[in-house]
Design an enzyme around this catalytic site. Structure first.
Site, PDB file in Angstrom:
ATOM      1  N   ARG A 137      39.073  22.412   5.349  1.00 21.74           N
ATOM      2  CA  ARG A 137      38.572  21.202   6.001  1.00 21.74           C
ATOM      3  C   ARG A 137      38.002  20.289   4.923  1.00 21.74           C
ATOM      4  O   ARG A 137      37.037  20.641   4.250  1.00 21.74           O
ATOM      5  CB  ARG A 137      37.468  21.541   7.003  1.00 21.74           C
ATOM      6  CG  ARG A 137      37.949  22.434   8.130  1.00 21.74           C
ATOM      7  CD  ARG A 137      36.892  22.533   9.209  1.00 21.74           C
ATOM      8  NE  ARG A 137      37.276  23.517  10.220  1.00 21.74           N
ATOM      9  CZ  ARG A 137      36.724  23.594  11.416  1.00 21.74           C
ATOM     10  NH1 ARG A 137      35.776  22.761  11.769  1.00 21.74           N
ATOM     11  NH2 ARG A 137      37.120  24.513  12.286  1.00 21.74           N
ATOM     12  N   ARG A 188      40.062  24.815  24.515  1.00 20.51           N
ATOM     13  CA  ARG A 188      40.677  23.570  24.016  1.00 20.51           C
ATOM     14  C   ARG A 188      41.515  23.878  22.782  1.00 20.51           C
ATOM     15  O   ARG A 188      41.496  25.009  22.284  1.00 20.51           O
ATOM     16  CB  ARG A 188      39.568  22.602  23.627  1.00 20.51           C
ATOM     17  CG  ARG A 188      38.608  23.259  22.633  1.00 20.51           C
ATOM     18  CD  ARG A 188      37.644  22.313  21.997  1.00 20.51           C
ATOM     19  NE  ARG A 188      36.566  23.028  21.330  1.00 20.51           N
ATOM     20  CZ  ARG A 188      36.602  23.537  20.116  1.00 20.51           C
ATOM     21  NH1 ARG A 188      37.706  23.439  19.397  1.00 20.51           N
ATOM     22  NH2 ARG A 188      35.574  24.172  19.604  1.00 20.51           N
ATOM     23  N   GLU A 236      37.135  34.092  20.553  1.00 28.18           N
ATOM     24  CA  GLU A 236      36.488  34.327  19.265  1.00 28.18           C
ATOM     25  C   GLU A 236      35.785  35.688  19.282  1.00 28.18           C
ATOM     26  O   GLU A 236      35.067  36.006  20.226  1.00 28.18           O
ATOM     27  CB  GLU A 236      35.466  33.225  18.980  1.00 28.18           C
ATOM     28  CG  GLU A 236      36.137  31.857  18.863  1.00 28.18           C
ATOM     29  CD  GLU A 236      35.224  30.787  18.265  1.00 28.18           C
ATOM     30  OE1 GLU A 236      35.749  29.884  17.604  1.00 28.18           O
ATOM     31  OE2 GLU A 236      33.986  30.863  18.456  1.00 28.18           O
ATOM     32  N   VAL A 261      40.423  22.906  15.788  1.00 25.07           N
ATOM     33  CA  VAL A 261      40.680  22.262  14.487  1.00 25.07           C
ATOM     34  C   VAL A 261      41.683  23.094  13.687  1.00 25.07           C
ATOM     35  O   VAL A 261      42.589  22.561  13.039  1.00 25.07           O
ATOM     36  CB  VAL A 261      39.356  22.126  13.694  1.00 25.07           C
ATOM     37  CG1 VAL A 261      39.613  21.561  12.302  1.00 25.07           C
ATOM     38  CG2 VAL A 261      38.347  21.279  14.450  1.00 25.07           C
ATOM     39  N   ASN A 309      36.916  29.268  23.328  1.00 29.25           N
ATOM     40  CA  ASN A 309      37.048  27.812  23.241  1.00 29.25           C
ATOM     41  C   ASN A 309      38.210  27.404  24.133  1.00 29.25           C
ATOM     42  O   ASN A 309      39.344  27.856  23.938  1.00 29.25           O
ATOM     43  CB  ASN A 309      37.320  27.370  21.804  1.00 29.25           C
ATOM     44  CG  ASN A 309      36.075  27.435  20.927  1.00 29.25           C
ATOM     45  OD1 ASN A 309      36.160  27.485  19.715  1.00 29.25           O
ATOM     46  ND2 ASN A 309      34.911  27.447  21.536  1.00 29.25           N
ATOM     47  N   LYS A 369      23.110  41.931  20.126  1.00 30.08           N
ATOM     48  CA  LYS A 369      22.942  42.569  18.819  1.00 30.08           C
ATOM     49  C   LYS A 369      23.348  41.562  17.738  1.00 30.08           C
ATOM     50  O   LYS A 369      24.372  40.895  17.868  1.00 30.08           O
ATOM     51  CB  LYS A 369      23.851  43.802  18.754  1.00 30.08           C
ATOM     52  CG  LYS A 369      23.791  44.555  17.456  1.00 30.08           C
ATOM     53  CD  LYS A 369      22.616  45.488  17.435  1.00 30.08           C
ATOM     54  CE  LYS A 369      22.450  46.157  16.078  1.00 30.08           C
ATOM     55  NZ  LYS A 369      21.069  46.638  15.894  1.00 30.08           N
TER      56      LYS A 369
END
Ligand code: ADP
Length: 463
Positions: free
Chosen positions: A351, A305, A289, A308, A303, A215
């Site tokens: 960032r 790892r 996430e 950032v 993720n 979706k």
């Protein structure tokens, strides 16, 4: 930091020297964590990074290949050889490059070294978004509506799946990443064309044509949960972050905690993440996430790892995530329980990219002047200095500006102040764009979703 009892470090995990298989700000960040833990560091570079200051602060520094990332930071054999030559016992992959490459993690372990990250099999499961979704569904983590299987070839079955989910749907590459390999399908008219295009893209970019459908959520926020797990069955989650400020599915500004999320809403999601880690035998740091819409969470990917945006969680939780990551890789028992985790205040990260503030085209060149902000609650993670040459070969991230304050409003004020105090000349940066964004009323009120930034940019261009 916890006591380092000998018996808690499993045999085979002991190392006193870490090779950092990365560059830029994260190489600097990992070196700092290693030094504070009493570990020696080995820096590697490509020819383009020969003069990089992170090389001179490491205990040893080896150039492993030409400027192209494929021949240096992604060259597994060269990295393994450098590790052996330098006498390092562990490799920290940072983020990007080889950090989520299961074959590399496997090769590192097979060479008798420690990979500072999860096992190759965890990376492989989570690296394929379909098997990740299957594992998460099995662990009771709420997922975006849609099957946990790859799309078949048969057009009629595909149409049936889309109808069952309900338009709009999104076609995603199982091996996708970096915001690529996704296509939104508003109605049945464009379904088959979208699949053909995404399949071709996936084949070329990710080496696998495998796709899945789910979706398409129209006004979600991106909210993620940071976890850390040791090798002894201990898992904690470190609160949540909001990374909804995205351009082309790429995060631009992150914050912790996600504003306006009541503890009783997030608590079961955090516990489900912990459960999922236990179920898949996860080790190290990781991030779940989610998309969050109308009070409900939907898992999109994990993720495997360091991310950032880890500093915003470091500032709210008071923990050094990189040190904790290294210590669990050494086999140490996690020195905190869920009850010890308290998140305080509010943190933002911007960032700072070497790119044009309007066109977002990358900008390479020499930094002729640099002034960085300082003061209470301000942190800058960077690898650049005045005279630094920003090369065109790699990601455009040149610095991360991170602030912490008691409330969200105060943290926003602090970020405005920090951005005002940041001067980078000689190259273009996105600082003017970030300054404008932190003046935006809807952002200040926390009324934004993942599409907000793109819409804001469109309006800004039209004005
Ligand atoms: P990647 O691995 O490329 O980062 P993700 O699956 O994490 O891909 O998705 C990246 C971004 O794409 C999300 O933060 C969100 O903005 C958007 N996205 C992904 N899946 C959906 C969905 N089902 N509905 C709406 N937006 C989505």
């Amino acid at each position: 930091m916890p006591e380092t009892s000998e018996h808690s470090a499993a045999a085979g995990h002991r190392f006193d020297t870490v090779l950092i298989a990365n560059r830029g700000e994260i190489a600097v960040r990992i070196q700092r964590a290693c030094r504070e833990l009493g570990l020696k560091t080995v820096a590697i570079c490509s020819e383009a990074d020969r003069e990089a200051p992170y090389g001179s602060t490491a205990d040893s520094f080896l150039c492993i290949g030409p400027s192209s990332a494929a021949k240096s930071y992604l060259n597994q054999d060269a990295i393994l050889l450098a590790t052996r030559l330098a006498g390092a016992g562990a490799i920290h992959p940072g983020y990007g490059f080889l950090s989520e490459n299961a074959a590399f993690a496997d090769a590192v372990e097979k060479a008798g070294l420690t990979f500072i990250g999860p096992t190759a099999s965890s990376i492989a499961i989570m690296g394929d978004k379909i098997s990740a979704k299957r594992a998460m569904m099995a662990a009771g983590v709420p997922c975006v509506p849609g099957p946990d299987t790859a799309l078949p070839d048969d057009p009629a079955t595909i149409e049936h799946i889309a109808l069952e989910i309900g338009y709009p749907v999104i076609i995603k590459a199982a091996g996708g990443g970096g915001g690529r390999g996704m296509r939104v399908v508003p109605s049945a008219n464009s379904l088959h064309e979208a699949i053909a295009l995404t399949r071709e893209e996936a084949r070329k970019a990710f080496g696998s044509p495998s796709l899945y459908m789910e979706k398409f959520l129209e006004h979600p926020r991106h909210i993620e949960i940071q976890v850390i797990c040791d090798d002894h069955g201990n898992v904690v989650w470190l609160g949540h972050r909001d990374c909804s400020m995205q351009r082309r599915h790429q995060k631009v500004v992150e914050e912790a905690p996600a504003a306006g999320i009541a503890p009783d809403i997030i608590q079961p999601v955090g516990l489900a993440c912990v459960q999922a880690c236990l179920q898949i035998g996860y080790r190290g740091v990781g991030t779940f996430e989610f998309l969050y819409e109308d009070g409900a969470f939907y898992f999109i990917e994990m993720n495997t790892r360091l991310q950032v945006e880890h500093p915003v969680t470091e500032l709210t939780s008071g923990l050094d995530i990189v040190q904790a990551q290294i210590r669990v890789a050494q086999g140490h028992v996690l020195d905190l329980t869920q009850g010890d985790v308290t998140c305080e205040g509010h943190s933002f990260e911007c960032r700072i990219n070497a790119e044009d503030s309007d066109s977002f085209l990358p900008s390479a060149g020499v930094v002729t002047h640099l002034a960085l902000p300082a003061g209470p609650g301000i942190r800058v993670d960077t690898h650049i200095h005045a005279g630094y040459k920003v090369s065109p070969y790699y990601d455009s991230l040149i610095a991360k500006l991170i602030v912490h304050a008691p409330t969200r409003a105060e943290a926003m004020t602090r970020m405005r102040e920090a951005l005002a105090g940041t001067e980078i000349e000689g190259i273009s940066t996105n600082i003017p764009f970030l300054r404008a964004l932190f003046e935006d009323g809807a952002f200040a009120r926390g009324e934004t979703d993942i599409h907000y930034l793109e819409q804001w940019l469109k309006l800004r261009r039209a004005a």
